[in-house]
Scaffold this motif. Sequence first.
Motif, PDB file in Angstrom:
ATOM      1  N   UNK A 285      30.957  19.433  23.223  1.00  0.00           N
ATOM      2  CA  UNK A 285      32.089  20.072  23.895  1.00  0.00           C
ATOM      3  C   UNK A 285      33.223  20.423  22.941  1.00  0.00           C
ATOM      4  N   UNK A 286      33.202  19.880  21.726  1.00  0.00           N
ATOM      5  CA  UNK A 286      34.278  20.182  20.777  1.00  0.00           C
ATOM      6  C   UNK A 286      33.809  21.119  19.663  1.00  0.00           C
ATOM      7  N   UNK A 287      32.641  21.736  19.833  1.00  0.00           N
ATOM      8  CA  UNK A 287      32.157  22.695  18.859  1.00  0.00           C
ATOM      9  C   UNK A 287      31.363  22.085  17.725  1.00  0.00           C
ATOM     10  N   UNK A 288      30.945  20.849  17.874  1.00  0.00           N
ATOM     11  CA  UNK A 288      30.118  20.184  16.870  1.00  0.00           C
ATOM     12  C   UNK A 288      28.658  20.175  17.277  1.00  0.00           C
ATOM     13  N   UNK A 289      27.935  19.210  16.736  1.00  0.00           N
ATOM     14  CA  UNK A 289      26.476  19.154  16.950  1.00  0.00           C
ATOM     15  C   UNK A 289      26.006  17.739  16.696  1.00  0.00           C
TER      16      UNK A 289
END
Length: 165
Positions: free
Chosen positions: A53-57
Amino acid sequence: MRLPEDVTLRPATDADGEAIRHLIFGVLREYGLQPEPDGTDADLFAITATYEQSGGWFACLVRDDGTVVGTVALFNVDAVTCELRKMYLAREVRGQGLGAFLLRQAIETARRLGFQWMVLETASVLKEAIALYERAGFQRVTQPNHSCRCDAVYRLGLVREGDQG
Protein backbone atom coordinates in the motif's frame (compact mmCIF):
# COMPACT_ATOMS: atom_id res chain seq x y z
CA MET A 1 19.71 -19.09 -12.43
CA ARG A 2 16.46 -20.98 -12.40
CA LEU A 3 14.48 -21.68 -9.29
CA PRO A 4 14.26 -25.27 -8.11
CA GLU A 5 11.15 -26.92 -9.53
CA ASP A 6 9.47 -27.08 -6.12
CA VAL A 7 10.00 -23.38 -5.29
CA THR A 8 8.00 -20.33 -6.42
CA LEU A 9 8.59 -16.62 -5.91
CA ARG A 10 5.31 -14.85 -5.22
CA PRO A 11 4.00 -11.71 -3.52
CA ALA A 12 3.76 -12.07 0.25
CA THR A 13 0.50 -11.34 2.04
CA ASP A 14 -0.45 -10.78 5.65
CA ALA A 15 -1.54 -14.44 5.72
CA ASP A 16 2.13 -15.38 5.26
CA GLY A 17 3.17 -13.29 8.26
CA GLU A 18 3.60 -16.09 10.79
CA ALA A 19 5.69 -18.24 8.43
CA ILE A 20 7.77 -15.22 7.37
CA ARG A 21 8.41 -14.22 10.98
CA HIS A 22 9.38 -17.80 11.83
CA LEU A 23 11.94 -17.83 9.00
CA ILE A 24 13.39 -14.37 9.61
CA PHE A 25 13.53 -14.61 13.40
CA GLY A 26 15.17 -18.04 13.11
CA VAL A 27 17.86 -16.76 10.75
CA LEU A 28 18.52 -13.74 12.96
CA ARG A 29 18.99 -15.97 16.01
CA GLU A 30 21.23 -18.29 14.00
CA TYR A 31 23.60 -15.35 13.50
CA GLY A 32 23.34 -14.16 17.11
CA LEU A 33 21.03 -11.24 16.28
CA GLN A 34 17.84 -10.49 18.18
CA PRO A 35 14.47 -10.07 16.48
CA GLU A 36 12.79 -6.74 17.21
CA PRO A 37 9.03 -7.36 16.87
CA ASP A 38 8.23 -3.98 18.43
CA GLY A 39 10.88 -2.12 16.39
CA THR A 40 12.71 -2.98 13.18
CA ASP A 41 10.57 -6.09 12.61
CA ALA A 42 7.16 -4.53 13.32
CA ASP A 43 6.61 -4.38 9.54
CA LEU A 44 6.30 -8.18 9.54
CA PHE A 45 2.98 -7.83 11.36
CA ALA A 46 1.51 -5.55 8.63
CA ILE A 47 3.10 -6.63 5.36
CA THR A 48 0.41 -5.33 3.03
CA ALA A 49 0.13 -1.90 4.67
CA THR A 50 3.87 -1.47 5.08
CA TYR A 51 4.91 -2.53 1.60
CA GLU A 52 2.21 -2.92 -1.04
CA GLN A 53 0.00 0.00 0.00
CA SER A 54 2.99 2.35 0.31
CA GLY A 55 4.45 1.62 -3.13
CA GLY A 56 6.93 -1.05 -2.03
CA TRP A 57 7.14 -4.78 -2.60
CA PHE A 58 7.45 -7.92 -0.47
CA ALA A 59 7.90 -11.39 -1.95
CA CYS A 60 8.57 -14.84 -0.58
CA LEU A 61 10.08 -18.04 -1.91
CA VAL A 62 7.64 -20.83 -1.17
CA ARG A 63 7.98 -24.59 -1.61
CA ASP A 64 5.13 -26.54 -3.14
CA ASP A 65 4.23 -27.74 0.37
CA GLY A 66 3.71 -24.10 1.47
CA THR A 67 6.96 -23.72 3.44
CA VAL A 68 8.43 -20.22 3.18
CA VAL A 69 12.18 -20.64 2.51
CA GLY A 70 13.11 -17.09 1.50
CA THR A 71 12.00 -13.48 1.64
CA VAL A 72 12.90 -10.15 0.05
CA ALA A 73 11.30 -6.72 0.30
CA LEU A 74 11.56 -3.15 -0.96
CA PHE A 75 10.45 -0.32 1.30
CA ASN A 76 9.55 2.99 -0.34
CA VAL A 77 11.80 5.57 1.37
CA ASP A 78 10.98 8.48 -0.95
CA ALA A 79 10.20 9.19 -4.62
CA VAL A 80 13.63 8.04 -5.80
CA THR A 81 14.91 5.71 -3.07
CA CYS A 82 13.89 2.29 -1.84
CA GLU A 83 15.38 0.21 0.93
CA LEU A 84 16.18 -3.45 0.43
CA ARG A 85 14.78 -5.21 3.47
CA LYS A 86 14.10 -8.65 4.87
CA MET A 87 16.24 -10.65 2.45
CA TYR A 88 16.65 -13.99 4.22
CA LEU A 89 17.00 -17.62 3.20
CA ALA A 90 16.42 -20.78 5.21
CA ARG A 91 19.66 -22.62 5.94
CA GLU A 92 18.68 -25.63 3.81
CA VAL A 93 18.41 -23.55 0.62
CA ARG A 94 21.52 -21.41 1.01
CA GLY A 95 24.44 -21.90 -1.36
CA GLN A 96 22.19 -22.60 -4.37
CA GLY A 97 22.25 -19.13 -5.91
CA LEU A 98 18.88 -18.14 -4.46
CA GLY A 99 20.29 -15.07 -2.70
CA ALA A 100 21.62 -13.74 -6.01
CA PHE A 101 18.27 -14.58 -7.61
CA LEU A 102 16.34 -12.66 -4.93
CA LEU A 103 18.68 -9.69 -5.19
CA ARG A 104 18.30 -9.56 -9.00
CA GLN A 105 14.52 -9.72 -8.62
CA ALA A 106 14.62 -6.88 -6.09
CA ILE A 107 16.82 -4.70 -8.31
CA GLU A 108 14.64 -5.34 -11.38
CA THR A 109 11.48 -4.62 -9.39
CA ALA A 110 12.96 -1.41 -7.95
CA ARG A 111 13.82 -0.21 -11.45
CA ARG A 112 10.35 -1.11 -12.71
CA LEU A 113 8.83 0.86 -9.81
CA GLY A 114 10.90 3.87 -10.86
CA PHE A 115 13.41 4.05 -8.02
CA GLN A 116 16.86 5.51 -8.77
CA TRP A 117 18.61 4.35 -5.59
CA MET A 118 18.51 1.29 -3.39
CA VAL A 119 19.87 1.42 0.15
CA LEU A 120 20.21 -1.31 2.73
CA GLU A 121 21.29 -1.76 6.30
CA THR A 122 22.97 -4.95 7.44
CA ALA A 123 24.97 -6.47 10.26
CA SER A 124 28.63 -7.27 9.68
CA VAL A 125 28.09 -10.83 10.96
CA LEU A 126 26.08 -11.51 7.78
CA LYS A 127 29.28 -11.95 5.78
CA GLU A 128 27.72 -13.98 2.96
CA ALA A 129 25.05 -11.33 2.39
CA ILE A 130 27.60 -8.51 2.41
CA ALA A 131 29.72 -10.33 -0.17
CA LEU A 132 26.62 -10.76 -2.34
CA TYR A 133 25.73 -7.06 -2.06
CA GLU A 134 29.25 -5.96 -2.91
CA ARG A 135 29.40 -8.30 -5.95
CA ALA A 136 26.16 -6.68 -7.13
CA GLY A 137 27.76 -3.22 -6.98
CA PHE A 138 26.55 -1.91 -3.63
CA GLN A 139 28.95 0.59 -2.08
CA ARG A 140 29.31 1.07 1.66
CA VAL A 141 28.33 4.59 2.68
CA THR A 142 28.78 6.59 5.82
CA GLN A 143 25.37 7.49 7.12
CA PRO A 144 23.48 6.65 10.28
CA ASN A 145 21.71 3.32 10.41
CA HIS A 146 18.17 3.09 11.73
CA SER A 147 18.19 -0.47 13.06
CA CYS A 148 20.16 -1.09 16.23
CA ARG A 149 21.22 -4.57 15.06
CA CYS A 150 22.77 -3.17 11.87
CA ASP A 151 26.21 -1.61 11.67
CA ALA A 152 26.70 -1.13 7.93
CA VAL A 153 24.82 0.87 5.30
CA TYR A 154 25.13 0.28 1.55
CA ARG A 155 23.79 2.05 -1.54
CA LEU A 156 23.34 1.10 -5.20
CA GLY A 157 22.50 3.38 -8.11
CA LEU A 158 19.71 1.86 -10.19
CA VAL A 159 19.72 4.16 -13.22
CA ARG A 160 21.48 2.52 -16.14
CA GLU A 161 23.11 4.49 -18.90
CA GLY A 162 20.48 5.24 -21.49
CA ASP A 163 17.60 5.11 -18.95
CA GLN A 164 17.42 8.90 -18.73
CA GLY A 165 17.60 11.26 -21.56
